[in-house]
Enzyme design. Structure first.
Site, PDB file in Angstrom:
ATOM      1  N   TYR A 147       0.844  -1.188   0.000  1.00  0.00           N
ATOM      2  CA  TYR A 147       0.000   0.000   0.000  1.00  0.00           C
ATOM      3  C   TYR A 147       0.878   1.237   0.000  1.00  0.00           C
ATOM      4  O   TYR A 147       1.848   1.310   0.769  1.00  0.00           O
ATOM      5  CB  TYR A 147      -0.898  -0.006   1.242  1.00  0.00           C
ATOM      6  CG  TYR A 147      -1.801   1.200   1.373  1.00  0.00           C
ATOM      7  CD1 TYR A 147      -2.868   1.397   0.493  1.00  0.00           C
ATOM      8  CD2 TYR A 147      -1.604   2.140   2.392  1.00  0.00           C
ATOM      9  CE1 TYR A 147      -3.706   2.494   0.620  1.00  0.00           C
ATOM     10  CE2 TYR A 147      -2.449   3.234   2.525  1.00  0.00           C
ATOM     11  CZ  TYR A 147      -3.496   3.413   1.640  1.00  0.00           C
ATOM     12  OH  TYR A 147      -4.326   4.505   1.778  1.00  0.00           O
ATOM     13  N   ASP A 242       9.283   3.093  -0.058  1.00  0.00           N
ATOM     14  CA  ASP A 242       8.205   3.721   0.694  1.00  0.00           C
ATOM     15  C   ASP A 242       8.358   3.287   2.151  1.00  0.00           C
ATOM     16  O   ASP A 242       7.935   2.198   2.534  1.00  0.00           O
ATOM     17  CB  ASP A 242       6.841   3.307   0.128  1.00  0.00           C
ATOM     18  CG  ASP A 242       5.696   3.938   0.910  1.00  0.00           C
ATOM     19  OD1 ASP A 242       5.967   4.658   1.899  1.00  0.00           O
ATOM     20  OD2 ASP A 242       4.531   3.701   0.532  1.00  0.00           O
ATOM     21  N   LYS A 270       3.958   9.041   8.996  1.00  0.00           N
ATOM     22  CA  LYS A 270       3.695   8.415  10.294  1.00  0.00           C
ATOM     23  C   LYS A 270       4.643   8.910  11.398  1.00  0.00           C
ATOM     24  O   LYS A 270       4.441  10.005  11.911  1.00  0.00           O
ATOM     25  CB  LYS A 270       3.674   6.899  10.126  1.00  0.00           C
ATOM     26  CG  LYS A 270       2.518   6.502   9.156  1.00  0.00           C
ATOM     27  CD  LYS A 270       2.098   5.063   9.138  1.00  0.00           C
ATOM     28  CE  LYS A 270       0.791   4.931   8.348  1.00  0.00           C
ATOM     29  NZ  LYS A 270       0.874   4.114   7.152  1.00  0.00           N
TER      30      LYS A 270
HETATM   31  C1  PLP Z   1       0.231   4.633   5.779  1.00  0.00           C
HETATM   32  C2  PLP Z   1       1.021   4.438   4.546  1.00  0.00           C
HETATM   33  C3  PLP Z   1       0.927   5.316   3.465  1.00  0.00           C
HETATM   34  C4  PLP Z   1      -0.085   6.438   3.417  1.00  0.00           C
HETATM   35  O1  PLP Z   1       0.144   7.394   4.404  1.00  0.00           O
HETATM   36  P1  PLP Z   1      -1.075   8.351   4.840  1.00  0.00           P
HETATM   37  O2  PLP Z   1      -0.438   9.302   5.794  1.00  0.00           O
HETATM   38  O3  PLP Z   1      -2.113   7.468   5.432  1.00  0.00           O
HETATM   39  O4  PLP Z   1      -1.545   9.021   3.600  1.00  0.00           O
HETATM   40  C5  PLP Z   1       1.770   5.132   2.386  1.00  0.00           C
HETATM   41  N1  PLP Z   1       2.655   4.122   2.368  1.00  0.00           N
HETATM   42  C6  PLP Z   1       2.777   3.257   3.379  1.00  0.00           C
HETATM   43  C7  PLP Z   1       3.787   2.167   3.308  1.00  0.00           C
HETATM   44  C8  PLP Z   1       1.946   3.365   4.505  1.00  0.00           C
HETATM   45  O5  PLP Z   1       2.038   2.471   5.483  1.00  0.00           O
END
Ligand code: PLP
Length: 428
Positions: A147, A242, A270
């Site tokens: 994701y 990511d 995060k």
């Molecule tokens: C949570 C997450 C996102 C998206 O971040 P948001 O702040 O919710 O938009 C993107 N990539 C990874 C790997 C994530 O865990």
């Protein structure tokens, strides 16, 4: 075990249905995949959250990862308050942006330049635009079950939230956009190689969760990340890690430090906001200098680099710079992991606990999980039952089999023992 009284949460969720789609502002919060209803939270304190009915829960969701220092950390709350008193947004440069940038680069030396944004979604969306501009190519490769936020390009085989809802794709994503995203199974280097051989001059970037967390925790097999680095170099594509989830979670320096691989671009989110919305992307200077106003690739944000987020981020990273904080986090993670494994042995349950640093998932399947195909074999009903039992024992896990659990520095030995007791009772 008696179920808790959650009358007030139930009333509020009832009202929420007529105000917010599905009663929530983000889908997995609705508890649908565990056949339950969400708790409305009143407050958090350290490792615990309290719902509006006054029940206390030991929290392993931690706002889905950010709260590595637990809820309402005193130092972070204090800097947020003192910062707010001086104004919450200016849309102009502030010194704190430099301080957070320096601290981020201290942990992530591959980020020679960094741009702050307001969410992980913004970070990955912008990183992909940048990669396309830099390489003059359009296609990207992502992995099934990973994701990267809810941008159109990424809502293809996108793991937890999407999979949990049974939406393989999302309506509203133009086919022409989805077609620019090529999918490979996680941990399958041959599949990636085959894609590159089919489109040798068209792939702008690979984007990957270097330790997958959004299909539950799935570490890379040996050689996988190295292989991605090799293939991207061979074919002139960029490698984007990511690390929105893995950043500060699998190691203070992220998966890139843990596995010693240098990506071209990194996305963070995060943890770096200390519980306030923030994201960041950065990488090699030659690439980042394409971002406006240094270069032509447009990217902007009214609240980007705002004082509250920068202050909370700086304070969080300042605390994480103390190696003892990470040592303790690792020790508690190990205590939890060893405890769970011994419970599984004792009960002769062949489920798979998978973990990396402060992230973990107990997969209700007897097969090891190395990609989305194997993750999806997990028994969702069994997980749902386990989740509800744990909640009754006062432990709040992610309301989906395909999510990571997280520890904070406020989860002490006592909390881990409570958790193990609850697991022992809840695993049937
Ligand atoms: C949570 C997450 C996102 C998206 O971040 P948001 O702040 O919710 O938009 C993107 N990539 C990874 C790997 C994530 O865990």
């Amino acid at each position: 075990m008696q179920s808790k009284n959650i009358t007030r949460s139930q009333e509020l969720f009832q009202q929420a249905q007529s105000l917010l789609p599905g009663g929530v502002d983000s889908p997995v919060r609705a508890f649908r995949s565990v056949g339950s209803q969400p708790l409305f939270i009143d407050r958090g304190e350290g490792a615990y959250v309290y719902d509006v009915d006054g029940n206390r829960y030991l929290d392993y969701v931690l706002s889905w990862g950010p709260l590595i220092l637990g809820h309402a950390n005193h130092d972070i709350s204090r800097v947020i308050c003192t910062t707010a008193q001086k104004g919450t947004s200016f849309g102009a440069p502030i010194p704190l942006e430099l301080e957070l940038a320096r601290r981020v680069m201290g942990f992530y030396p591959s980020m020679e330049r960094v741009r702050f944004v307001n969410s992980g979604t913004e970070a990955t969306m912008s990183a992909i635009r940048l990669a396309r501009a830099f390489t003059h190519r359009d296609l990207i490769i992502k992995f099934e079950g990973c994701y990267h936020g809810h941008t159109d390009s990424f809502l293809v085989q996108a793991g937890s939230g999407v999979a949990t809802l049974g939406l393989p794709d999302s309506p509203g994503v133009p086919t022409v956009t989805a077609n620019q995203t090529l999918i490979a199974p996680f941990n399958d280097l041959d599949a990636v190689k085959a894609i590159f051989q089919s489109y040798p001059h068209q792939i702008a970037a690979i984007i990957v969760e270097p330790v997958a967390g959004n299909m539950g925790v799935v570490p890379p097999v040996e050689g996988f990340l190295e292989g991605l680095r090799g293939l991207t170099e061979e074919f002139g594509a960029l490698l984007i890690f990511d690390e929105v989830m893995t950043g500060f979670r699998v190691h203070p320096g992220g998966a890139q430090t843990l596995y010693n691989i240098k990506p071209d671009l990194t996305t963070l989110g995060k943890v770096i906001g200390g519980g306030v919305p923030v994201g960041a992307f950065g990488g090699r200077q030659a690439i980042m200098d394409l971002i406006a106003p240094a270069g032509p690739v447009y990217q902007a944000g009214t609240f980007s680099g705002n004082p509250l987020a920068m202050a909370a981020g700086v304070e969080t990273l300042r605390i994480l710079e103390n190696p003892i904080v990470w040592e303790n986090l690792e020790a508690r993670s190990k205590q939890l992991k060893d405890g769970v494994l011994s419970i599984l042995r004792k009960k002769a349950l062949n489920y798979h606990l998978q973990s990396a640093g402060t992230m973990f998932t107990l997969f209700f399947t007897e097969n090891p999980v190395s990609n989305w195909a194997s993750a999806s074999l997990a028994n969702r009903e069994k997980y749902a039952q386990f989740f509800r039992n744990m909640l009754d024992y006062g432990v709040y896990l992610a309301p989906s089999q395909f999510e990571a659990g997280f520890l904070s520095s406020m989860h002490g030995e006592h909390e881990i023992l409570l958790t193990l007791e609850a697991i022992e009772q809840s695993l049937v």
